[in-house]
Design a protein around this motif. Structure first.
Motif, PDB file in Angstrom:
ATOM      1  N   GLN A   1      67.691   2.944  -3.578  1.00 20.12           N
ATOM      2  CA  GLN A   1      66.878   3.133  -2.369  1.00 20.12           C
ATOM      3  C   GLN A   1      67.193   4.464  -1.691  1.00 20.12           C
ATOM      4  OE1 GLN A   1      67.561  -1.267  -0.839  1.00 20.12           O
ATOM      5  NE2 GLN A   1      65.908  -0.322   0.353  1.00 20.12           N
ATOM      6  N   ALA A   2      67.643   5.416  -2.480  1.00 25.03           N
ATOM      7  CA  ALA A   2      68.074   6.706  -1.909  1.00 25.03           C
ATOM      8  C   ALA A   2      66.974   7.353  -1.059  1.00 25.03           C
ATOM      9  CB  ALA A   2      68.512   7.651  -3.027  1.00 25.03           C
ATOM     10  N   TYR A   3      65.733   7.339  -1.542  1.00 22.86           N
ATOM     11  CA  TYR A   3      64.638   7.986  -0.797  1.00 22.86           C
ATOM     12  C   TYR A   3      64.472   7.343   0.576  1.00 22.86           C
ATOM     13  CZ  TYR A   3      59.987   9.598   0.526  1.00 22.86           C
ATOM     14  OH  TYR A   3      58.924  10.140   1.226  1.00 22.86           O
ATOM     15  N   GLU A   4      64.428   5.987   0.607  1.00 22.71           N
ATOM     16  CA  GLU A   4      64.259   5.291   1.891  1.00 22.71           C
ATOM     17  C   GLU A   4      65.458   5.533   2.815  1.00 22.71           C
ATOM     18  OE1 GLU A   4      62.866   2.004  -1.032  1.00 22.71           O
ATOM     19  OE2 GLU A   4      63.789   3.989  -1.224  1.00 22.71           O
TER      20      GLU A   4
ATOM     21  N   TYR B   1      67.450   8.207   3.010  1.00 25.27           N
ATOM     22  CA  TYR B   1      67.407   9.539   3.630  1.00 25.27           C
ATOM     23  C   TYR B   1      66.253   9.655   4.626  1.00 25.27           C
ATOM     24  CZ  TYR B   1      71.236  11.423   0.884  1.00 25.27           C
ATOM     25  OH  TYR B   1      72.484  11.675   0.371  1.00 25.27           O
ATOM     26  N   GLU B   2      65.149   8.966   4.357  1.00 24.19           N
ATOM     27  CA  GLU B   2      64.050   8.930   5.328  1.00 24.19           C
ATOM     28  C   GLU B   2      64.520   8.253   6.617  1.00 24.19           C
ATOM     29  OE1 GLU B   2      60.561   9.919   5.299  1.00 24.19           O
ATOM     30  OE2 GLU B   2      61.560  11.279   3.898  1.00 24.19           O
TER      31      GLU B   2
ATOM     32  N   LEU C   1      75.689  15.386   8.186  1.00 23.12           N
ATOM     33  CA  LEU C   1      74.745  14.272   8.279  1.00 23.12           C
ATOM     34  C   LEU C   1      74.756  13.394   7.034  1.00 23.12           C
ATOM     35  CD1 LEU C   1      71.713  16.027  10.004  1.00 23.12           C
ATOM     36  CD2 LEU C   1      73.270  14.357  11.004  1.00 23.12           C
ATOM     37  N   TRP C   2      75.253  13.915   5.922  1.00 21.70           N
ATOM     38  CA  TRP C   2      75.235  13.156   4.679  1.00 21.70           C
ATOM     39  C   TRP C   2      76.570  12.466   4.392  1.00 21.70           C
ATOM     40  CZ3 TRP C   2      72.563  17.568   1.431  1.00 21.70           C
ATOM     41  CH2 TRP C   2      71.229  17.696   1.852  1.00 21.70           C
ATOM     42  N   HIS C   3      77.413  12.313   5.416  1.00 23.01           N
ATOM     43  CA  HIS C   3      78.675  11.584   5.217  1.00 23.01           C
ATOM     44  C   HIS C   3      78.387  10.154   4.780  1.00 23.01           C
ATOM     45  CE1 HIS C   3      81.779  14.228   7.550  1.00 23.01           C
ATOM     46  NE2 HIS C   3      81.257  14.841   6.505  1.00 23.01           N
ATOM     47  N   SER C   4      79.294   9.594   3.990  1.00 22.78           N
ATOM     48  CA  SER C   4      79.040   8.307   3.328  1.00 22.78           C
ATOM     49  C   SER C   4      78.773   7.163   4.302  1.00 22.78           C
ATOM     50  CB  SER C   4      80.216   7.953   2.412  1.00 22.78           C
ATOM     51  OG  SER C   4      81.417   7.811   3.154  1.00 22.78           O
ATOM     52  N   GLU C   5      79.497   7.150   5.462  1.00 27.71           N
ATOM     53  CA  GLU C   5      79.292   6.034   6.384  1.00 27.71           C
ATOM     54  C   GLU C   5      77.910   6.070   7.032  1.00 27.71           C
ATOM     55  OE1 GLU C   5      82.603   8.429   8.456  1.00 27.71           O
ATOM     56  OE2 GLU C   5      81.529   8.546   6.554  1.00 27.71           O
ATOM     57  N   LYS C   6      77.337   7.267   7.184  1.00 31.10           N
ATOM     58  CA  LYS C   6      75.977   7.371   7.739  1.00 31.10           C
ATOM     59  C   LYS C   6      74.964   6.805   6.742  1.00 31.10           C
ATOM     60  CE  LYS C   6      76.631  11.393  10.793  1.00 31.10           C
ATOM     61  NZ  LYS C   6      77.888  12.047  10.434  1.00 31.10           N
ATOM     62  N   LEU C   7      75.179   7.090   5.452  1.00 33.58           N
ATOM     63  CA  LEU C   7      74.275   6.561   4.427  1.00 33.58           C
ATOM     64  C   LEU C   7      74.381   5.037   4.354  1.00 33.58           C
ATOM     65  CD1 LEU C   7      74.891   9.181   1.577  1.00 33.58           C
ATOM     66  CD2 LEU C   7      73.095   9.190   3.314  1.00 33.58           C
TER      67      LEU C   7
ATOM     68  N   LEU D   1      75.308   3.067   6.762  1.00 34.55           N
ATOM     69  CA  LEU D   1      74.717   2.553   7.999  1.00 34.55           C
ATOM     70  C   LEU D   1      73.197   2.453   7.876  1.00 34.55           C
ATOM     71  CD1 LEU D   1      74.902   1.849  11.077  1.00 34.55           C
ATOM     72  CD2 LEU D   1      74.611   4.295  11.496  1.00 34.55           C
ATOM     73  N   CYS D   2      72.575   3.504   7.347  1.00 36.32           N
ATOM     74  CA  CYS D   2      71.116   3.502   7.217  1.00 36.32           C
ATOM     75  C   CYS D   2      70.646   2.442   6.225  1.00 36.32           C
ATOM     76  CB  CYS D   2      70.623   4.894   6.794  1.00 36.32           C
ATOM     77  SG  CYS D   2      70.788   6.109   8.130  1.00 36.32           S
ATOM     78  N   TYR D   3      71.420   2.230   5.166  1.00 36.98           N
ATOM     79  CA  TYR D   3      71.084   1.151   4.238  1.00 36.98           C
ATOM     80  C   TYR D   3      71.115  -0.188   4.972  1.00 36.98           C
ATOM     81  CZ  TYR D   3      71.282  -2.158   0.407  1.00 36.98           C
ATOM     82  OH  TYR D   3      71.014  -3.217  -0.423  1.00 36.98           O
ATOM     83  N   GLY D   4      72.119  -0.378   5.827  1.00 34.87           N
ATOM     84  CA  GLY D   4      72.227  -1.606   6.605  1.00 34.87           C
ATOM     85  C   GLY D   4      71.080  -1.773   7.581  1.00 34.87           C
ATOM     86  N   LEU D   5      70.642  -0.679   8.200  1.00 36.19           N
ATOM     87  CA  LEU D   5      69.515  -0.741   9.143  1.00 36.19           C
ATOM     88  C   LEU D   5      68.221  -1.111   8.425  1.00 36.19           C
ATOM     89  CD1 LEU D   5      70.266   2.422  11.330  1.00 36.19           C
ATOM     90  CD2 LEU D   5      70.402   0.031  12.073  1.00 36.19           C
ATOM     91  N   ILE D   6      68.071  -0.644   7.173  1.00 36.76           N
ATOM     92  CA  ILE D   6      66.849  -0.924   6.409  1.00 36.76           C
ATOM     93  C   ILE D   6      66.811  -2.373   5.940  1.00 36.76           C
ATOM     94  CG2 ILE D   6      65.597  -0.405   4.254  1.00 36.76           C
ATOM     95  CD1 ILE D   6      66.736   2.478   4.490  1.00 36.76           C
ATOM     96  N   ASN D   7      67.936  -2.863   5.417  1.00 39.94           N
ATOM     97  CA  ASN D   7      67.941  -4.133   4.682  1.00 39.94           C
ATOM     98  C   ASN D   7      68.552  -5.321   5.428  1.00 39.94           C
ATOM     99  OD1 ASN D   7      66.992  -3.216   1.849  1.00 39.94           O
ATOM    100  ND2 ASN D   7      68.595  -1.744   2.367  1.00 39.94           N
TER     101      ASN D   7
END
Length: 721
Positions: free
Chosen positions: A610-613, A615-616, A651-657, A659-665
């Protein structure tokens, strides 16, 4: 003693056409495996006009049923030692060795003679069931009967005392022996090994050599085990030399002991060489290889041995699970545990402790809850060790509340229970409760140990409680008589360093009664990094490198100092040095679990499906946070890049990525839990606080040293980390 059970002997009608001869009856008894058939033959013997022979009676006494054998013995009039002693030997080796005492009771009550050969099986029976009182009674009877100096009886007494855990009494018998054969030495050495008194075992072996008693393969196996478990490298070399010098044949039994010993001592190449010569390879020696490789960080080699094992028992499964758990591969440990369940093999306490440890390292709360339920369902809920481990597991999985619930429900607590709870509060930044429970521990009359004080000092350090930390450190020495070790001085250096009291931190380092280690210099180095003390930072980094030349943290700090000063050539030289030595800065990695699946992210990771989603979503989150005043802090990017590139790196630090995965799913109001392998940087800390406020989500992050609970724009660490 209770009375001997007396089963009724049924005498079925013989099914034979003619009266069998005694020889035929003996042959029939020898081939009889069922009690019914045995009773039928017994009926023929009872109806025979001939008196049964000695050998026929002995065969009857070895019937398929021990109770039936006892009943037969009880009907024998005045049995002589030639019958009673073999029967005692048979019972002592059986599944019910305590039955030997019923025979002994009858012999004593009826004044039937007992010879010296009856004592070893009786003492062996006492040893097997741990009946010390009965064993002592036999000891006294043997003394009265004049057998106290008989070597057979003395060896039997040693076996009994060793089996009942009374090593001093066994040694007393041993020392009084006028003649000691190899069996006596073996029993005493085995006793020390079983009680984990390895130094005593090795000392006795040396005494045995001085007495010119040549060791057999069993003694050598015990001694090799003692060497391995004691980690005595000098000893095992001497034993190996002894084997070569005496030109002893290294059979399968001895080779197994040698492999186990080499594996225990970490000499895996030698262990592997001997292991390769073994055909077939048994489960014990294969498990020793798995444990040896795992213990020394060679988990791939351990797994190779494990996968090649034809037969695996619970011990071998536990060894492999433990290897993964202790080698920072918790997911593999849990995966292997799942395989164990599919095979229908129930775990023991050792397995469960490894599984709980793996879950604690993984930091996944849902998995922790499942393991807790599993432990309770499988009868481990009342175990003190399991509950202590559960406290630690829940704390490291981010649920301080569940850790406290386990603690409060415990019916008994030891120093580890209290220390685990104090450490739980400490890593979650709840210093007040850590100190409160420390006080409750003392009120409960549980004496704190050195590990307890590490937890309390850690709590003070991460909360900035400098004066409280000073008092705790002083009380450890003055009130509890605990001599500070490196870890206690390290906590004090960290306490002062975090509070920017660097002069006092340096004073601790300079006045310590022993040389500071890498950890202590590292604590001071980190404090210099946090507070921007460049000169002292360079000094401490160089001290670290003197002790550990390949320390990536010190090399990176020096590189960062040069980068801050824009000395890019020096940075390049250090980076080249690290490249030549194969030293890499540990990459940031963050984990998040959703729907029973763990997802890992590295810095600038684009490998996720889900890399594209992701980063979006990240772009969307950054845009919303900027409305609340967020601006990426590029101060932590210490490489020669353009400002825009630095912003992207931050902005591309691992915890931010993650976090965003958690916000999406994740569910809309669910808590987002992230585990990171490194310290959270300043920018990510600010970013996570703002997300918790703007998106109204609770976020829990476990970094390298502590937990951060973000809620409504505030972190539990109060920005002191």
């Amino acid at each position: 003693m209770s009375a001997v059970p007396q089963p009724t002997i049924s005498l079925p009608t013989p099914n034979l056409n003619s009266t069998p001869t005694p020889k035929t009856l003996l042959k029939t008894l020898s081939s009889s495996h069922s009690l019914a058939h045995f009773k039928q033959v017994h009926a023929h013997i009872l109806r025979s006009t001939h008196s049964p022979s000695h050998s026929l009676i002995l065969k009857l006494l070895s019937s398929p049923s021990l109770l039936y054998s006892l009943s037969i013995f009880s009907h024998l009039p005045h049995p002589l030692p030639s019958l009673s002693t073999p029967f005692l030997r048979h019972l002592s080796r059986s599944s019910k060795p305590e039955f030997a005492f019923f025979v002994y009771q009858r012999l004593r009550n009826e004044g039937i003679p007992i010879d010296r050969f009856a004592f070893p099986p009786l003492l062996k029976a006492a040893s097997r069931v741990g009946w010390l009182a009965e064993g002592k009674e036999i000891h006294g009877f043997g003394f009265k009967s004049g057998f106290h100096s008989d070597p057979f009886v003395q060896t039997g007494l040693m076996v009994m005392y060793v089996g009942c855990g009374r090593l001093p009494e066994a040694r007393l018998v041993f020392d009084k022996m006028s003649y000691r054969d190899i069996v006596a030495w073996r029993v005493m050495i085995d006793g020390y090994c079983q009680s984990e008194l390895f130094d005593d075992a090795l000392e006795l072996f040396e005494e045995m050599k001085r007495a010119n008693i040549e060791a057999d393969k069993f003694v050598l196996s015990s001694i090799l085990s003692a060497c391995g478990r004691a980690g005595n490298l000098d000893c095992w070399k001497a034993i190996h030399d002894y084997i070569i010098q005496k030109e002893l044949v290294i059979d399968a039994h001895l080779r197994c002991a040698l492999v186990t010993m080499y594996a225990s001592c970490g000499c895996m190449d030698m262990a592997q060489q001997l292991y390769d010569q073994m055909i077939p390879k048994n489960v014990v020696v294969s498990t020793a290889m798995v444990s040896g490789y795992s213990r020394h960080g060679r988990v791939k080699d351990a797994r190779l041995i494990f996968d090649q094992m034809v037969e695996k028992d619970l011990v071998s499964w536990s060894a492999m699970i433990s290897g993964y758990a202790e080698s920072d591969q918790p997911q593999e440990a849990l995966r292997l545990f799942n395989e164990l369940q599919i095979l229908g093999i129930g775990p023991d306490q050792v397995t469960m402790l490894s599984v709980i440890s793996a879950c604690a390292n993984l930091g996944v709360l849902d998995k922790a809850k499942w393991i807790h339920v599993y432990a309770n369902k499988n009868g481990f809920g009342g175990s003190l060790r399991i509950n202590n481990a559960l406290i630690d597991m829940y704390a490291k999985c981010g649920s301080l509340e569940r850790a406290r619930n386990v603690f409060e429900k415990m019916t008994s607590r030891n120093v580890i229970s209290w220390t685990s709870m104090i450490n739980a509060f400490a890593i979650h930044g709840d210093a007040n409760n850590a100190l409160r429970y420390f006080q409750k521990m003392k009120e409960a009359c549980v004496e704190p140990n050195g590990v307890t004080f590490v937890g309390v000092l850690y709590a003070c350090s991460h909360a900035g409680l400098v004066e409280e930390g000073r008092k705790i450190f002083a009380s450890m020495i003055n009130e509890h008589n605990i001599t500070p070790k490196h870890e206690h001085y390290g906590c004090m250096v960290d306490l002062f360093g975090r509070a920017n009291l660097l002069r006092e931190a340096v004073e601790i380092v300079e006045t310590m009664p022993f040389a500071p280690n890498v950890v202590i210099w590292g604590s001071l180095m980190s404090a210099c990094q946090i507070h921007g003390e460049t000169e002292l930072g360079q000094f401490t980094a160089k001290r670290v490198l003197e002790l550990e030349p390949d320390h990536d943290g010190a090399l990176v700090l020096l590189s960062n100092i040069y980068a801050k000063e824009r000395k890019w050539k020096n940075v390049g030289d250090l980076r080249q040095l690290m490249k030549e030595r194969g030293i890499c800065k540990e990459r940031g990695c963050s984990r998040i679990e959703l729907n029973d699946e763990v997802h890992e992210f590295l810095v600038a990771d684009r490998n996720h499906k889900q890399a594209y989603e992701i980063y979006e979503k990240l772009n969307e989150v950054v845009s919303r946070l900027k409305l609340d005043g967020y601006a990426p802090d590029t101060g932590c990017v210490l490489v020669d890049l353009e400002e825009e590139e630095k912003r992207e790196v931050v902005l591309w630090h691992s915890e931010k990525l993650a976090l965003c995965y958690g916000l999406i799913n994740g569910a809309k109001d669910s808590c987002i839990r992230i585990v990171k392998n490194l310290r959270v940087c300043e920018d990510c800390h600010t970013f996570l606080k703002l997300v918790s406020k703007v998106y109204r989500r609770e976020i829990v992050v476990r970094d390298r040293t502590r937990f951060h609970h973000y809620r409504d724009g505030v972190c539990s660490c109060r920005d002191y980390w």
